[in-house]
Scaffold this active site. Sequence first.
Site, mmCIF file in Angstrom:
data_model
loop_
_atom_site.group_PDB
_atom_site.id
_atom_site.type_symbol
_atom_site.label_atom_id
_atom_site.label_comp_id
_atom_site.label_asym_id
_atom_site.label_seq_id
_atom_site.Cartn_x
_atom_site.Cartn_y
_atom_site.Cartn_z
ATOM 1 N N TYR A 200 0.873 -1.172 0.000
ATOM 2 C CA TYR A 200 0.000 0.000 0.000
ATOM 3 C C TYR A 200 0.909 1.222 0.000
ATOM 4 O O TYR A 200 1.648 1.440 0.967
ATOM 5 C CB TYR A 200 -0.880 0.020 1.257
ATOM 6 N N PRO A 292 -12.389 0.342 -0.859
ATOM 7 C CA PRO A 292 -11.661 -0.939 -0.833
ATOM 8 C C PRO A 292 -10.303 -0.914 -0.132
ATOM 9 O O PRO A 292 -9.678 -1.963 0.025
ATOM 10 C CB PRO A 292 -11.500 -1.290 -2.323
ATOM 11 N N LYS A 296 -12.328 -4.786 3.144
ATOM 12 C CA LYS A 296 -13.314 -5.266 4.117
ATOM 13 C C LYS A 296 -14.669 -5.697 3.535
ATOM 14 O O LYS A 296 -15.444 -6.386 4.203
ATOM 15 C CB LYS A 296 -13.589 -4.162 5.163
#
Length: 389
Positions: A200, A292, A296
Amino acid sequence: MHTQVAIIGAGPAGLLLSHLLHLNGIASVILESRSRNDIEATIRAGVLEQGTMDILLESGVGARMQSEGVVHHGIELAFGGRRHRIDLSELTGRAITVYAQHEVIKDLVAARLAADGKILFEVSDVSLHDLQGESPSVHYTHQGEPARLLADFVIGCDGFHGIARPSMPQHLRQDFQRSYPFGWFGILVDAPPSSEELIYAQHQRGFALVSTRSLTVQRLYFQCDPKDDVKHWSDDRIWSELNTRLECADGWALKEGKIFQKSIIGMRSFVSTPMQHGRLYLAGDAAHIVPPTGAKGLNLAVSDVRLLARGFEQFYKKGSQELLAGYTETALKRVWRAEHFSWWMTSMLHTFADASPFQQQLQRAELEYVVSSRAAATALAENYVGLPL
Ligand code: RFL
Ligand code: PHB
């Protein structure tokens, strides 16, 4: 036609609910507007929480996930040209599995059909009736013929754009929402994985995410204008943008390959309450949406239907409505936790065009804290792997 539980929608929520009910001897029929091919080919989520894996395994539909899915014990956060590992398993004792949502769908459809479960594909004109009484019904058209399904209960598992939520009396509903001024540009690529774990990345040009589907197919995303058009993005432009946002001082680099799918998705947070009224119950995206970034959505759909399956088991075996009566309250606790986590991850990792220099510094300070404090990393990790059900 009569059944005990009528389910609208054959997404993860509807299919898993039907499967769990079947294991408890409760009959259901699923009405789905799309074709089987269509639902089995739609590319969506990829990350399964430990609790989701456990339910799929315990209920006998996890064999392929176990052999083909890949367990990840950590994720990486990248910013300022450096990558930082969050060791999910060391911090929480739990892990996640990367296994595509459409593979879960294939496994569930196969299990339902093998058990003579009834799924009607390509139905249209679905409408809900008599939801207040003890014998609600669903009207629909199938193979050109109008038809009616009588049931004890109707469950709306028909996603965000379905008809179940709008069938709740408007004056009883309260919606909470937030939309974000950006979307995600998603691509599928023929290439080997670039990284053993998901990355990320926060960058001043915007967020980027390195995910995977298999040893030969990779899933990448980058923050974009939600109104942009995939036609404006040549393969070269996509790689250049991703390489810029993911550039790292340690020499790590993306493995490029042939891009075979491009799409843009919007981002929103949304919760509708109550999740039940009379004999109608909502589960999954029909009742709530998360951006997103926290991975979850699918996992929440699974936790909703697990609660419903327990409620129906209690109702049909013991004649008690206690669990069903408490469904909204119990489900929303988990939903709001996931809403907060998904909003927080989104806020921490994306670039906001209107952020002041002060806010940009706060964002960086938060990222630094998460990767340097065990307490802060644990807060991220325990939400990411999923709090116990
Ligand atoms: P779905 O999957 O939308 O299924 C609803 C089904 O109902 C059908 N339907 C109807 N059928 C009959 N009559 C009608 N009137 C109908 N209207 C609709 C639809 O055809 C469909 O088959 O909802 P469900 O089951 O609640 O499942 C929710 C998940 O699909 C969703 O939350 C996730 O995909 C979100 N999500 C992610 N979740 C995760 O947990 N982990 C992830 O890594 C993750 N990544 C993502 C995601 C969603 C994404 N997109 C495309 C929004 C990544 C992306 C890009
Ligand atoms: C994906 O692989 O599609 C994916 C992974 C992690 C996310 C969202 C999507 O947070």
